[in-house]
Design a protein around this motif. Sequence first.
Motif, PDB file in Angstrom:
ATOM      1  N   SER A 107       0.842  -1.193   0.000  1.00 30.02           N
ATOM      2  CA  SER A 107       0.000   0.000   0.000  1.00 30.02           C
ATOM      3  C   SER A 107       0.873   1.237   0.000  1.00 30.02           C
ATOM      4  O   SER A 107       1.963   1.251   0.591  1.00 30.02           O
ATOM      5  N   PHE A 108       0.415   2.296  -0.663  1.00 26.53           N
ATOM      6  CA  PHE A 108       1.134   3.565  -0.612  1.00 26.53           C
ATOM      7  C   PHE A 108       1.282   4.063   0.826  1.00 26.53           C
ATOM      8  O   PHE A 108       2.201   4.807   1.142  1.00 26.53           O
ATOM      9  N   ASP A 109       0.355   3.670   1.684  1.00 25.82           N
ATOM     10  CA  ASP A 109       0.358   4.144   3.067  1.00 25.82           C
ATOM     11  C   ASP A 109       1.130   3.243   4.017  1.00 25.82           C
ATOM     12  O   ASP A 109       1.240   3.545   5.212  1.00 25.82           O
ATOM     13  N   ASP A 110       1.668   2.137   3.530  1.00 19.98           N
ATOM     14  CA  ASP A 110       2.509   1.287   4.375  1.00 19.98           C
ATOM     15  C   ASP A 110       3.719   2.069   4.863  1.00 19.98           C
ATOM     16  O   ASP A 110       4.277   2.910   4.147  1.00 19.98           O
ATOM     17  N   LEU A 111       4.158   1.780   6.073  1.00 17.13           N
ATOM     18  CA  LEU A 111       5.341   2.411   6.638  1.00 17.13           C
ATOM     19  C   LEU A 111       6.588   1.613   6.274  1.00 17.13           C
ATOM     20  O   LEU A 111       6.553   0.383   6.232  1.00 17.13           O
ATOM     21  N   ILE A 112       7.688   2.314   6.029  1.00 18.62           N
ATOM     22  CA  ILE A 112       8.911   1.616   5.638  1.00 18.62           C
ATOM     23  C   ILE A 112       9.407   0.716   6.765  1.00 18.62           C
ATOM     24  O   ILE A 112      10.074  -0.310   6.507  1.00 18.62           O
ATOM     25  N   SER A 113       9.093   1.030   8.008  1.00 21.87           N
ATOM     26  CA  SER A 113       9.518   0.197   9.131  1.00 21.87           C
ATOM     27  C   SER A 113       8.930  -1.207   9.058  1.00 21.87           C
ATOM     28  O   SER A 113       9.460  -2.139   9.677  1.00 21.87           O
ATOM     29  N   LYS A 114       7.871  -1.398   8.279  1.00 17.26           N
ATOM     30  CA  LYS A 114       7.272  -2.723   8.101  1.00 17.26           C
ATOM     31  C   LYS A 114       8.190  -3.632   7.288  1.00 17.26           C
ATOM     32  O   LYS A 114       8.119  -4.862   7.404  1.00 17.26           O
ATOM     33  N   TYR A 115       9.074  -3.037   6.511  1.00 16.11           N
ATOM     34  CA  TYR A 115       9.892  -3.819   5.576  1.00 16.11           C
ATOM     35  C   TYR A 115      11.396  -3.713   5.832  1.00 16.11           C
ATOM     36  O   TYR A 115      12.140  -4.637   5.494  1.00 16.11           O
ATOM     37  N   VAL A 116      11.854  -2.595   6.377  1.00 12.24           N
ATOM     38  CA  VAL A 116      13.282  -2.385   6.611  1.00 12.24           C
ATOM     39  C   VAL A 116      13.473  -1.869   8.036  1.00 12.24           C
ATOM     40  O   VAL A 116      12.852  -0.884   8.428  1.00 12.24           O
ATOM     41  N   ASP A 117      14.341  -2.541   8.788  1.00 14.68           N
ATOM     42  CA  ASP A 117      14.607  -2.143  10.165  1.00 14.68           C
ATOM     43  C   ASP A 117      15.621  -1.003  10.222  1.00 14.68           C
ATOM     44  O   ASP A 117      16.492  -0.869   9.347  1.00 14.68           O
ATOM     45  N   GLY A 118      15.521  -0.207  11.271  1.00 14.93           N
ATOM     46  CA  GLY A 118      16.548   0.777  11.568  1.00 14.93           C
ATOM     47  C   GLY A 118      16.478   2.078  10.807  1.00 14.93           C
ATOM     48  O   GLY A 118      17.404   2.889  10.888  1.00 14.93           O
ATOM     49  N   VAL A 119      15.395   2.302  10.053  1.00 21.27           N
ATOM     50  CA  VAL A 119      15.280   3.545   9.286  1.00 21.27           C
ATOM     51  C   VAL A 119      14.908   4.691  10.231  1.00 21.27           C
ATOM     52  O   VAL A 119      13.901   4.594  10.942  1.00 21.27           O
ATOM     53  N   PRO A 120      15.680   5.764  10.287  1.00 22.27           N
ATOM     54  CA  PRO A 120      15.291   6.905  11.115  1.00 22.27           C
ATOM     55  C   PRO A 120      13.890   7.399  10.719  1.00 22.27           C
ATOM     56  O   PRO A 120      13.594   7.568   9.533  1.00 22.27           O
ATOM     57  N   ASN A 121      13.026   7.593  11.717  1.00 25.15           N
ATOM     58  CA  ASN A 121      11.626   7.980  11.480  1.00 25.15           C
ATOM     59  C   ASN A 121      10.879   6.937  10.649  1.00 25.15           C
ATOM     60  O   ASN A 121       9.872   7.248  10.001  1.00 25.15           O
ATOM     61  N   GLY A 122      11.375   5.711  10.663  1.00 23.48           N
ATOM     62  CA  GLY A 122      10.775   4.665   9.834  1.00 23.48           C
ATOM     63  C   GLY A 122       9.333   4.354  10.168  1.00 23.48           C
ATOM     64  O   GLY A 122       8.591   3.875   9.301  1.00 23.48           O
TER      65      GLY A 122
END
Length: 359
Positions: A107-122
């Motif tokens: 989804s366009f609204d998915d958060l990147i933290s769902k797929y990649v760990d450690g992203v600042p403000n992920g």
Amino acid sequence: MIARTLGALVVAVCATGSAVGASAPALKPIDPVALQAMVEGTAKELLLPGAMVLLKTPQGNFAFGYRMTELGVTNPPRADIHFRPASNTKTMTAAVIVQLIQEGKLSFDDLISKYVDGVPNGDQITIRQLIKMRSGLYNFTNAPELAENLVNTPDKAWTSEEVLAMAFKRPPHFAPGAEFEYNNTNYYLLGLVAEKIDGKPLATIFQERLFGPLGMKNTLLPVSTSNTIPEPYAHGYIYGGASYALVDAPYPDDLQAAARAGTLKPDYETWQNPSAYFAAGGVISTADDLATWMRALVGGQVFNADYQRQMGHDPDNDVTLIVWTSLTLSLDGKPTANALMLKILDQIYAVSPLAPAKL
């Protein structure tokens, strides 16, 4: 769609002219002789070792190769010559992401933290913000250590951990969604998202979803350990090392003076390993294949009807323009392929769809 520079060779692609529903500026009658003269004059002014222009319009197709694919070798550029189209890779990465959204896997609204760990403000950055360059993350290609490595160990194969560490150890520039900033970290992350969802390397995803179905037989995302380009290929050059090319920085006055006087030749940078760029700029292609790609992207062969309606293009004039140059930046720090592209648009349109080029 216009790409910023990312590697030693640059492509600017324009299959756009107006937003859907707007009236497109009309094409002039195209004079191939005058067009070629302008291309050659501009290329000479930019001190280009070589360049290739492929223009497709209802008035006909025009292909112009300027000078040579390698300094000192009489080998004129052609539309089937391999080169690194740099950030045009992003159009392919974005297309795969949209296809995954069409299929309900993302989804366009998915958060990147769902797929990649450690992203600042992920836990605040969405897929939409990554695509639109609105994440606020630090752009890893601005990291001084990347330029240093490209000079000292140009054949280094980069891992995702190494690339992301350059971005993540530095603070974000702004809160997610607050501003726009062209940023290669965004598209590197989107490539990792595609790999996680499809369960395959991005090279395989590109081949199965895009290159294979569209018949792009000369386009590939090379493996991370490879710094070679398939024959035949164009050689790439830069002045003063990667620290200028990566950030489009102007060259010092003494370097510019030496280059214009002919006492300084550009550095040969063909064999830099492009693995650091990955989904943001790692693809190898040809002018012919890129023309196929752009026409498919805006022509309804990549997305379904609902998503295709969100793509702006110029169906009235049906223009596709591919430009590559073998020198990344002009001496005053301008992306050379983009500068040449703007001059071509000025010449073929009654009113150019983009701001005139200033050289």
